[in-house]
Design an enzyme around this catalytic site. Sequence first.
Site, PDB file in Angstrom:
ATOM      1  N   GLY A 121       0.736  -1.241  -0.124  1.00 31.64           N
ATOM      2  CA  GLY A 121       0.015   0.118  -0.105  1.00 31.64           C
ATOM      3  C   GLY A 121       0.971   1.469  -0.041  1.00 31.64           C
ATOM      4  O   GLY A 121       0.337   2.365   0.044  1.00 31.64           O
ATOM      5  N   CYS A 122       2.037   1.199  -0.079  1.00 33.47           N
ATOM      6  CA  CYS A 122       3.027   2.508  -0.221  1.00 33.47           C
ATOM      7  C   CYS A 122       3.989   2.398  -1.298  1.00 33.47           C
ATOM      8  O   CYS A 122       4.458   1.392  -1.267  1.00 33.47           O
ATOM      9  CB  CYS A 122       3.435   2.439   1.224  1.00 33.47           C
ATOM     10  SG  CYS A 122       4.574   3.731   1.386  1.00 33.47           S
ATOM     11  N   GLY A 123       4.068   3.497  -1.847  1.00 32.85           N
ATOM     12  CA  GLY A 123       5.055   3.612  -2.954  1.00 32.85           C
ATOM     13  C   GLY A 123       6.465   4.247  -2.643  1.00 32.85           C
ATOM     14  O   GLY A 123       7.276   4.349  -3.220  1.00 32.85           O
TER      15      GLY A 123
END
Length: 294
Positions: A121-123
């Site tokens: 969920g995190c770039g």
Amino acid sequence: MSAKPSLPDLPAAPGDGAVRRRVRRLRDGELREGMDAVAAEVPVALAYNGEPFAVMMATPQDIADFALGFSLSEGIVAAPGELAIEDIATSLEGISVSLRVPPARAAALQSRRRNLQGRSGCGVCGTESIEAVLRPPPRVGDGERIAAAALQRALQQLRRSQPLNALTGATHAAGWADPDGALRLVREDVGRHNALDKLIGAMAAAGLDPQRGVCVVTSRASYEMAMKAAQAGIAALAAISAPTALAIALADSAGLTLIGFARDDGHAVYTHPQRLLEDGDDAVAAPRATDLSR
């Protein structure tokens, strides 16, 4: 409460994106047991010129697209020709991808190394400095004007083009539509950033012009999503949910048309609205045939 007999097995999952797991469900006061299709999520390790760079949790399909798209959207390479995928190895622990870039690109990575852990969920999880996260985005080109009706067609097609999400209910999708609203490519993943990276990689591999169309995503428009789109040269990004303030600021500075709340009942354009023709502005071209070949 005793469970009723097991439910029949579900249809086979598409590709390697889902696995089967036993489940006990309570519905309308009845407890039943059966097999459920669950989205797969595995560590994907990316190494450039023999040096580990990042490990992202991702759905184990379209890995070549993911590796190319990640490399482009993170500014590791500027063009597909600068990246060679030497090996994609699958093990019990996950997937390891060996990549080769020019020496100058490899040297530039040393100033923005990541910790070897990422989340679906995190770039930007694991990025070691504020400067690396908030790096100035490149300006996108002029792009092409798109009718609001074409955007609606793209969104409608996107809803029908997510087999993995239909099976599991757990994945995001990113799609690319041409100016007529015909959806050309779709990629799915448990992570919204991964889905966008996979789409960017697939577009680059197919030679699609990021200036001629619109990217539609089934998520909010976060800063990372806007950054990846701008880095890839995409001129218009439409998300079904809200943008963040930082995403709006980034899109404005990069020349990116950022559209939020893109749904059946309308949309909201936050930056560079000149690329979106509202209904009645111009004649809308007839849609072309959809090509969702993978």
